[in-house]
Design a protein around this motif. Structure first.
Motif, PDB file in Angstrom:
ATOM      1  N   UNK A  78      60.909  37.799  70.084  1.00 55.60           N
ATOM      2  CA  UNK A  78      60.040  38.399  68.773  1.00 55.60           C
ATOM      3  C   UNK A  78      59.539  39.510  69.145  1.00 55.60           C
ATOM      4  N   UNK A  79      59.191  39.843  70.532  1.00 60.90           N
ATOM      5  CA  UNK A  79      58.404  41.051  71.161  1.00 60.90           C
ATOM      6  C   UNK A  79      57.007  40.760  70.715  1.00 60.90           C
ATOM      7  N   UNK A  80      56.772  39.385  71.087  1.00 62.61           N
ATOM      8  CA  UNK A  80      55.271  39.121  71.043  1.00 62.61           C
ATOM      9  C   UNK A  80      55.112  37.901  71.991  1.00 62.61           C
ATOM     10  N   UNK A  81      53.906  37.899  72.614  1.00 62.47           N
ATOM     11  CA  UNK A  81      53.639  36.833  73.556  1.00 62.47           C
ATOM     12  C   UNK A  81      51.994  36.426  73.381  1.00 62.47           C
ATOM     13  N   UNK A  82      52.028  35.313  73.646  1.00 63.88           N
ATOM     14  CA  UNK A  82      50.603  34.686  73.794  1.00 63.88           C
ATOM     15  C   UNK A  82      50.263  34.688  75.491  1.00 63.88           C
ATOM     16  N   UNK A  83      48.930  34.710  75.720  1.00 65.99           N
ATOM     17  CA  UNK A  83      48.453  34.691  76.885  1.00 65.99           C
ATOM     18  C   UNK A  83      48.859  33.546  77.598  1.00 65.99           C
ATOM     19  N   UNK A  84      49.150  32.661  77.116  1.00 72.17           N
ATOM     20  CA  UNK A  84      49.567  31.108  77.495  1.00 72.17           C
ATOM     21  C   UNK A  84      50.938  31.484  78.200  1.00 72.17           C
ATOM     22  N   UNK A  85      51.648  32.419  77.360  1.00 71.51           N
ATOM     23  CA  UNK A  85      53.254  32.389  77.993  1.00 71.51           C
ATOM     24  C   UNK A  85      53.280  33.385  79.197  1.00 71.51           C
ATOM     25  N   UNK A 131      44.232  30.842  65.660  1.00 69.20           N
ATOM     26  CA  UNK A 131      43.430  29.365  66.148  1.00 69.20           C
ATOM     27  C   UNK A 131      42.794  29.880  67.584  1.00 69.20           C
ATOM     28  N   UNK A 132      42.891  29.312  68.634  1.00 70.47           N
ATOM     29  CA  UNK A 132      42.491  29.549  69.879  1.00 70.47           C
ATOM     30  C   UNK A 132      43.306  30.494  70.565  1.00 70.47           C
ATOM     31  N   UNK A 133      44.401  31.047  70.362  1.00 69.81           N
ATOM     32  CA  UNK A 133      45.410  31.738  71.032  1.00 69.81           C
ATOM     33  C   UNK A 133      45.283  33.258  70.711  1.00 69.81           C
ATOM     34  N   UNK A 134      45.513  34.149  71.588  1.00 70.31           N
ATOM     35  CA  UNK A 134      45.733  35.489  71.230  1.00 70.31           C
ATOM     36  C   UNK A 134      47.140  35.792  71.379  1.00 70.31           C
ATOM     37  N   UNK A 135      47.919  36.469  70.483  1.00 66.69           N
ATOM     38  CA  UNK A 135      48.914  36.995  70.751  1.00 66.69           C
ATOM     39  C   UNK A 135      49.000  38.464  70.869  1.00 66.69           C
TER      40      UNK A 135
END
Length: 118
Positions: free
Chosen positions: A57-64, A95-99
């Motif tokens: 989807x052209x989007x990622x979380x820092x955790x990814x 939430x606590x994640x930045x995408x």
């Protein structure tokens, strides 16, 4: 001037009309494009941009993104912040994640600027 004194100015999408080989850049245009190229000149940031752009989807979380590097999460976040501040990435907090998502218009402008070399 120390590193902590440096601040990045957000750059809006660069409206490129023609590639470098078609006509010389104006001083103002070069001033707007240079921060984008400077941000991409770092290998970690270039890889991060590629990872985000190619992620589902052209989007990622820092955790990814952490597992792709032998760097700490704060270092990865710093590099993502630089890419965001120059206008290459959009970000949204859930939430606590930045995408992060790539600003395709900014990439298209850079591609148009560099393209056209025969």
């Amino acid at each position: 001037m120390s590193k902590s004194d440096l601040t990045l100015t957000p750059v809006q999408t660069v409206a490129c009309c023609s590639p470098l080989v078609a006509e010389p850049l104006s001083e103002e245009h070069a001033r707007r494009v240079a921060p984008l190229l400077k941000a991409l000149a770092d290998p970690v940031r270039l890889r991060l941009l590629s990872l985000v752009a190619s992620h589902t989807d052209g989007e990622a979380c820092v955790c990814d993104l952490n597992d792709a590097f032998e760097l700490s999460q704060p270092t990865i976040s710093h590099h993502l912040k630089v890419l965001h501040e120059v206008g290459l990435l959009d970000r949204s907090k859930r939430g606590v994640w930045v995408y992060y998502a790539v600003r395709r218009d900014a990439l298209a402008d850079l591609g148009a600027l560099i393209g056209g070399v025969a």
